[in-house]
Design a protein around this motif. Structure first.
Motif, PDB file in Angstrom:
ATOM      1  N   ALA A 166      25.966  45.396  35.167  1.00  0.00           N
ATOM      2  CA  ALA A 166      24.985  45.844  36.160  1.00  0.00           C
ATOM      3  C   ALA A 166      25.599  46.860  37.113  1.00  0.00           C
ATOM      4  O   ALA A 166      24.933  47.809  37.549  1.00  0.00           O
ATOM      5  CB  ALA A 166      24.435  44.649  36.938  1.00  0.00           C
ATOM      6  N   GLY A 167      26.872  46.671  37.439  1.00  0.00           N
ATOM      7  CA  GLY A 167      27.539  47.632  38.301  1.00  0.00           C
ATOM      8  C   GLY A 167      27.615  49.007  37.666  1.00  0.00           C
ATOM      9  O   GLY A 167      27.346  50.023  38.314  1.00  0.00           O
TER      10      GLY A 167
ATOM     11  N   ASP B 290      26.255  44.287  47.433  1.00  0.00           N
ATOM     12  CA  ASP B 290      26.051  43.230  48.418  1.00  0.00           C
ATOM     13  C   ASP B 290      26.118  41.850  47.781  1.00  0.00           C
ATOM     14  O   ASP B 290      26.627  40.897  48.377  1.00  0.00           O
ATOM     15  CB  ASP B 290      24.715  43.426  49.134  1.00  0.00           C
ATOM     16  CG  ASP B 290      24.753  44.612  50.090  1.00  0.00           C
ATOM     17  OD1 ASP B 290      25.851  44.977  50.530  1.00  0.00           O
ATOM     18  OD2 ASP B 290      23.693  45.184  50.370  1.00  0.00           O
ATOM     19  N   VAL B 291      25.602  41.747  46.557  1.00  0.00           N
ATOM     20  CA  VAL B 291      25.701  40.472  45.850  1.00  0.00           C
ATOM     21  C   VAL B 291      27.155  40.219  45.455  1.00  0.00           C
ATOM     22  O   VAL B 291      27.627  39.078  45.489  1.00  0.00           O
ATOM     23  CB  VAL B 291      24.776  40.454  44.610  1.00  0.00           C
ATOM     24  CG1 VAL B 291      24.965  39.171  43.822  1.00  0.00           C
ATOM     25  CG2 VAL B 291      23.320  40.599  45.041  1.00  0.00           C
ATOM     26  N   ALA B 292      27.889  41.280  45.089  1.00  0.00           N
ATOM     27  CA  ALA B 292      29.306  41.114  44.772  1.00  0.00           C
ATOM     28  C   ALA B 292      30.065  40.565  45.978  1.00  0.00           C
ATOM     29  O   ALA B 292      30.915  39.673  45.838  1.00  0.00           O
ATOM     30  CB  ALA B 292      29.901  42.450  44.333  1.00  0.00           C
TER      31      ALA B 292
ATOM     32  N   TRP C 133      33.364  34.408  37.980  1.00  0.00           N
ATOM     33  CA  TRP C 133      32.401  35.182  38.761  1.00  0.00           C
ATOM     34  C   TRP C 133      33.125  35.932  39.887  1.00  0.00           C
ATOM     35  O   TRP C 133      32.835  37.104  40.155  1.00  0.00           O
ATOM     36  CB  TRP C 133      31.335  34.265  39.342  1.00  0.00           C
ATOM     37  CG  TRP C 133      30.145  34.050  38.454  1.00  0.00           C
ATOM     38  CD1 TRP C 133      29.917  33.007  37.613  1.00  0.00           C
ATOM     39  CD2 TRP C 133      29.001  34.909  38.341  1.00  0.00           C
ATOM     40  NE1 TRP C 133      28.707  33.157  36.978  1.00  0.00           N
ATOM     41  CE2 TRP C 133      28.126  34.314  37.405  1.00  0.00           C
ATOM     42  CE3 TRP C 133      28.635  36.105  38.929  1.00  0.00           C
ATOM     43  CZ2 TRP C 133      26.898  34.876  37.053  1.00  0.00           C
ATOM     44  CZ3 TRP C 133      27.414  36.685  38.586  1.00  0.00           C
ATOM     45  CH2 TRP C 133      26.567  36.074  37.653  1.00  0.00           C
ATOM     46  N   GLN C 134      34.044  35.254  40.549  1.00  0.00           N
ATOM     47  CA  GLN C 134      34.769  35.900  41.646  1.00  0.00           C
ATOM     48  C   GLN C 134      35.552  37.114  41.150  1.00  0.00           C
ATOM     49  O   GLN C 134      35.563  38.167  41.794  1.00  0.00           O
ATOM     50  CB  GLN C 134      35.720  34.900  42.302  1.00  0.00           C
ATOM     51  CG  GLN C 134      35.016  33.797  43.079  1.00  0.00           C
ATOM     52  CD  GLN C 134      35.993  32.793  43.659  1.00  0.00           C
ATOM     53  OE1 GLN C 134      37.208  32.965  43.565  1.00  0.00           O
ATOM     54  NE2 GLN C 134      35.475  31.728  44.262  1.00  0.00           N
TER      55      GLN C 134
ATOM     56  N   VAL D 109      33.804  44.643  40.232  1.00  0.00           N
ATOM     57  CA  VAL D 109      32.603  45.449  40.475  1.00  0.00           C
ATOM     58  C   VAL D 109      32.667  46.100  41.851  1.00  0.00           C
ATOM     59  O   VAL D 109      32.384  47.297  42.011  1.00  0.00           O
ATOM     60  CB  VAL D 109      31.337  44.573  40.346  1.00  0.00           C
ATOM     61  CG1 VAL D 109      30.124  45.292  40.900  1.00  0.00           C
ATOM     62  CG2 VAL D 109      31.105  44.189  38.889  1.00  0.00           C
ATOM     63  N   TYR D 110      33.031  45.308  42.846  1.00  0.00           N
ATOM     64  CA  TYR D 110      33.040  45.834  44.212  1.00  0.00           C
ATOM     65  C   TYR D 110      34.044  46.980  44.351  1.00  0.00           C
ATOM     66  O   TYR D 110      33.740  48.015  44.953  1.00  0.00           O
ATOM     67  CB  TYR D 110      33.380  44.719  45.197  1.00  0.00           C
ATOM     68  CG  TYR D 110      33.119  45.095  46.638  1.00  0.00           C
ATOM     69  CD1 TYR D 110      31.900  44.832  47.232  1.00  0.00           C
ATOM     70  CD2 TYR D 110      34.100  45.734  47.400  1.00  0.00           C
ATOM     71  CE1 TYR D 110      31.647  45.190  48.548  1.00  0.00           C
ATOM     72  CE2 TYR D 110      33.866  46.093  48.713  1.00  0.00           C
ATOM     73  CZ  TYR D 110      32.633  45.818  49.283  1.00  0.00           C
ATOM     74  OH  TYR D 110      32.382  46.175  50.581  1.00  0.00           O
ATOM     75  N   ALA D 111      35.246  46.792  43.804  1.00  0.00           N
ATOM     76  CA  ALA D 111      36.280  47.816  43.929  1.00  0.00           C
ATOM     77  C   ALA D 111      35.847  49.123  43.273  1.00  0.00           C
ATOM     78  O   ALA D 111      36.004  50.213  43.850  1.00  0.00           O
ATOM     79  CB  ALA D 111      37.586  47.315  43.317  1.00  0.00           C
ATOM     80  N   GLU D 112      35.290  49.034  42.067  1.00  0.00           N
ATOM     81  CA  GLU D 112      34.884  50.246  41.347  1.00  0.00           C
ATOM     82  C   GLU D 112      33.729  50.956  42.046  1.00  0.00           C
ATOM     83  O   GLU D 112      33.724  52.185  42.195  1.00  0.00           O
ATOM     84  CB  GLU D 112      34.506  49.887  39.912  1.00  0.00           C
ATOM     85  CG  GLU D 112      35.691  49.438  39.067  1.00  0.00           C
ATOM     86  CD  GLU D 112      35.274  49.009  37.672  1.00  0.00           C
ATOM     87  OE1 GLU D 112      34.049  49.000  37.390  1.00  0.00           O
ATOM     88  OE2 GLU D 112      36.169  48.677  36.857  1.00  0.00           O
ATOM     89  N   MET D 113      32.757  50.179  42.503  1.00  0.00           N
ATOM     90  CA  MET D 113      31.608  50.796  43.155  1.00  0.00           C
ATOM     91  C   MET D 113      31.966  51.333  44.538  1.00  0.00           C
ATOM     92  O   MET D 113      31.401  52.329  44.998  1.00  0.00           O
ATOM     93  CB  MET D 113      30.453  49.789  43.242  1.00  0.00           C
ATOM     94  CG  MET D 113      29.940  49.364  41.879  1.00  0.00           C
ATOM     95  SD  MET D 113      28.482  48.286  41.986  1.00  0.00           S
ATOM     96  CE  MET D 113      27.223  49.467  42.469  1.00  0.00           C
TER      97      MET D 113
END
Length: 820
Positions: free
Chosen positions: A112-113, A155-157, A169-170, A176-180
């Protein structure tokens, strides 16, 4: 909050994630009203007519609970029937975390990311290639849609990283957060996006068609671009990027230093007998973690390294002043590493502001806040300090009288504790505050004020991350679904200690007029979209996080009054997200200036203290008897006894934050000693604002040589020249509470409160229409002036507020704080 911590946009962040808001503070029903409660408040006036009554009538009112309300109460109060054994959590085809079909597994979450970035990139191309008037008029919409596409995953990440018990999941969320985040940083300095936005805003053929909210969204985007240094030349921009990276690095170093143990040299040697006044369990733990030594005279001493835990109890309970002083001085010596990281951070922030063209980091940070400039913040702080000086002076005098001599910082907690003990212990309020009753009370308050209520529903398989999470729907009087609130309120090992927080997982945003690109419908299913007046909107989704103790087996979760205020506070943020549906993601709900975002949540704390509101839900979990009004009043008076201390501390931290980010932070400040931040700390301690006319204030609140309290001021990281915001919103909330809601006060007598009715639907509609529904899509000063313009405030004062200038800040600083 938003505790307290809250949703701060950091400088240099255009497409920011919505983040979270953290929270870092009687008249009972008459027989007539009991009958109305029995009919489920079928009229908006049913909660507006209350008076005094017999205890029997009050008890009857509490015992009447409709079936839907009982379900709402019991889903929180009967955990053994609704958690770990629940089949819906463990079985069935997963529907996706938070009803998002893209979030079924860690792998699909990572996918999804990538899809969100691909969608965003197509929207970027749409913006930079816009040529015709029609295409240009879609630019702001494109930017808003782009920001939303990224935030709905990021935000969900962030939420998953904080609360999900599954390490897979973590790990996926971290990736995901780092890449985005890297991708979003690129967008923040995308020259093509910025130039096209400026072109559109400066073109009358485009901008004259902007609606009020669209214009605010456009201004917000442009301002954030420019604070990202996008208008700089190549050399200056490279320096901006370098400084930003350095600020992030120093911020991490400063926070990491907080967990470092004290140096072995920082030891306090105290007689063992001085531990006797401490709670026995605390004394035992101190002895187990410390070395003891026999003296020649036969006495035993304890060699103690005073961490936060030990210092708290010794400063509060130890009767020997010399021991308290020794512990205080060693405990507050601070960390040299923390001071070094902090000073480097502050220097880099100042240079960053100069690079972008601002006089100071304070000027840069405040340009888009209500305060607008550091001098305006100073007007507010000094006005507030002046009006609260009498309470502060009286408190110091009472301490001096109790001690019989001058008082010092190490006396504060001890003297407060002694005065509280002298007043005697009051019966606990916790049996009257079961979690289910409190949530039911929130629903009844929202029903009375806004015509909306909370409804407990069963999550689908895979929709929540832990079986203790509860799902609530927010519905209006026509049963129209407004949004979803997930409640994760109990402490557990797998949950980060974020305290109380409000996460926005998805904003309400109009989507039927979206710009069509591949993937733009991702995540928009029948579960996540609602239709109103022929338009389609994303269903807003928020998550409330608390850290309440896990209840004992067989008992409902019982809350302290402070915990009740916490959940009311966080629900205030949630209702802002539910009702602030203005069509644009970037200014929806809580996406508004940081010195305005806490207003709705702090206002809800007033309802948590209101005798009229408490009468809607506060009843004994076992007997059903209502909370006695006299007990409420006694607890309120006890809590207010030392409230001036907390206010004074908040004023001091706000002023220190301003000083550290001011234009006066010049080279001379930084070369005078190897710890210039300590010298500035001492200067703020000497400011007449904090001493006033109080005799003894110089010793009680003066700087203690050798201490470095600033090394522990972690809020400097997230607030950065905005720490005043909570105090500011506290004053605004108090004014609106008294002038709009005619608020009752728990510390007042019942007679005084009889004629006050804060549960007025008229007042609720005024606040909803003038504040909540706008989110960040309107100048908050205009919202403030409009909500107060109800005949209770002088027209000259309304005009001054609407200007939002230095005079407006001075006016706010003169407003009375009713909760001290």
């Amino acid at each position: 909050m938003h505790g307290s911590t809250r949703c701060f946009r950091q400088a240099g962040s255009l497409f920011t994630t919505k983040g979270m808001q953290r929270h870092s503070h009687t008249v009972f029903a008459s027989t007539t009203r009991a009958e109305r409660i029995a009919s489920r408040f079928s009229s908006s006036r049913q909660l507006q007519t209350a008076g005094t009554a017999s205890e029997t009538a009050k008890e009857a009112a509490h015992e009447v609970v409709h079936e839907d309300e009982k379900a709402l109460r019991d889903v929180f109060d009967l955990p053994t029937k609704t958690t770990l054994g629940s089949r819906w959590y463990h079985q069935g085809q997963p529907t996706g975390l938070l009803m998002e079909s893209r979030f079924v597994s860690p792998k699909s979450f990572k996918d999804a990311g990538g899809l969100a970035v691909a969608e965003a990139q197509q929207l970027v191309e749409k913006v930079v290639s816009a040529q015709t008037i029609d295409e240009k008029r879609q630019v702001v919409k494109c930017l808003d849609q782009l920001s939303d596409a990224l935030c709905r995953v990021m935000d969900v990440a962030e939420l998953v990283r904080q609360v999900h018990p599954d390490s897979n999941w973590q790990a996926a969320a971290d990736e995901v957060y780092a890449e985005m985040f890297d991708y979003m940083n690129g967008l923040n300095t995308h020259v093509g996006l910025y130039r096209k936005l400026v072109e559109v805003m400066d073109d009358p053929e485009c901008s004259r068609h902007f609606g009020a909210v669209e214009r605010e969204a456009a201004v917000s985007f442009r301002r954030d671009f420019e604070r990202s240094g996008i208008h700089l030349n190549k050399q200056a921009h490279s320096r901006f990027v370098e400084l930003s990276a350095g600020i992030n690095e120093q911020s991490r170093d400063f926070l990491r230093s907080q967990s470092q143990p004290l140096p072995k040299s920082r030891i306090v040697e105290m007689p063992m007998e001085h531990l006797r006044s401490l709670p026995s369990q605390v004394a035992m733990e101190i002895l187990q973690s410390s070395r003891t030594q026999k003296r020649r005279d036969g006495t035993t001493t304890v060699r103690l390294a005073p961490d936060d835990y030990a210092a708290h109890y010794i400063l509060r309970d130890c009767e020997d002043e010399a021991t308290r002083e020794s512990v205080y001085r060693v405990w507050q010596q601070g960390s040299s590493e923390a001071v070094k990281a902090l000073e480097s951070l502050l220097e880099k922030r100042q240079e960053l502001a100069h690079t972008v063209g601002f006089e100071s980091f304070g000027h840069m940070s405040l340009v888009d806040k209500m305060a607008k400039s550091p001098s305006h913040v100073d007007e507010f702080l000094r006005g507030l300090a002046a009006q609260t000086s009498p309470q502060w002076s009286a408190l110091i005098e009472s301490f001096k009288t109790a001690k019989g001599s001058d008082v010092y910082p190490w006396d504060r907690d001890y003297l407060v504790s002694r005065q509280q003990m002298d007043n005697g212990a009051l019966p606990s309020l916790m049996p009257y505050f079961s979690l289910g009753r409190v949530v039911l009370g929130l629903s009844r308050v929202f029903k009375s004020l806004y015509g909306v209520e909370l409804r407990a529903v069963t999550p689908q398989p895979g929709e929540i991350w832990h079986p203790e999470v509860r799902k609530l729907e927010v519905v209006d009087e026509n049963s129209q679904l407004l949004g979803i609130v997930y409640c994760d309120v109990f402490s557990r090992a797998s949950k980060s200690h974020v305290g109380a927080a409000h996460f926005t997982a998805r904003c309400a945003r109009r989507i039927d007029d979206d710009i069509c690109v591949q993937g733009s419908d991702a995540g928009h299913s029948s579960q996540t979209v609602v239709e109103r007046d022929g338009q389609r909107f994303q269903l807003p989704v928020v998550v409330l996080i608390c850290d309440f103790p896990v209840p004992a087996e067989g008992s409902p979760p019982l809350l302290s009054w402070s915990n009740v205020e916490t959940i009311f506070h966080e629900m205030g943020h949630a209702m802002h997200s539910m009702l602030g549906q203005n069509g644009y993601h970037n200014v929806a709900g809580t996406r508004c200036p940081v010195d305005f975002v806490e207003l709705p949540s702090i206002l809800m704390e007033h309802f948590a203290r209101s005798p009229r509101a408490l009468s809607l839900f506060a009843s004994h979990y076992h007997t059903g008897k209502p909370l006695p009004s006299e007990l409420v009043r006694q607890h309120a008076q006890q809590r207010r006894q030392h409230s001036a201390l907390d206010l004074h501390a908040q004023l001091f931290m706000s002023a220190l934050d301003q000083r550290y980010h001011s234009s006066h932070l010049q080279a001379s400040d930084k070369t005078a000693s190897d710890s210039w931040s300590t010298r500035l700390l001492a200067e703020v301690h000497r400011d007449p604002m904090f001493i006033g006319a109080a005799s003894g204030a110089n010793t009680f609140f003066g700087y203690v040589q050798g201490t470095k309290w600033q090394s522990r001021f972690t809020h400097l990281i997230g607030y950065g020249a905005s720490y005043y915001a909570y105090l500011f919103d506290r004053v605004l909330a108090g004014r609106i509470w008294s002038r709009v809601f005619a608020g009752d006060y728990a510390h007042s007598s019942v007679t005084e409160s009889d004629s006050l009715n804060p549960l007025s639907r008229e007042a609720g509609e005024r606040f909803k229409n003038e504040v909540l529904r706008w989110g960040g899509g309107r100048d908050p000063w205009q919202s403030l002036a409009s909500v107060l313009d109800n005949g209770q405030t002088k027209s000259s004062e309304i005009e001054a507020i609407a200007e939002g200038n230095r005079s407006a800040m001075r006016t706010v600083g003169s407003w009375q704080l009713f909760d001290i």
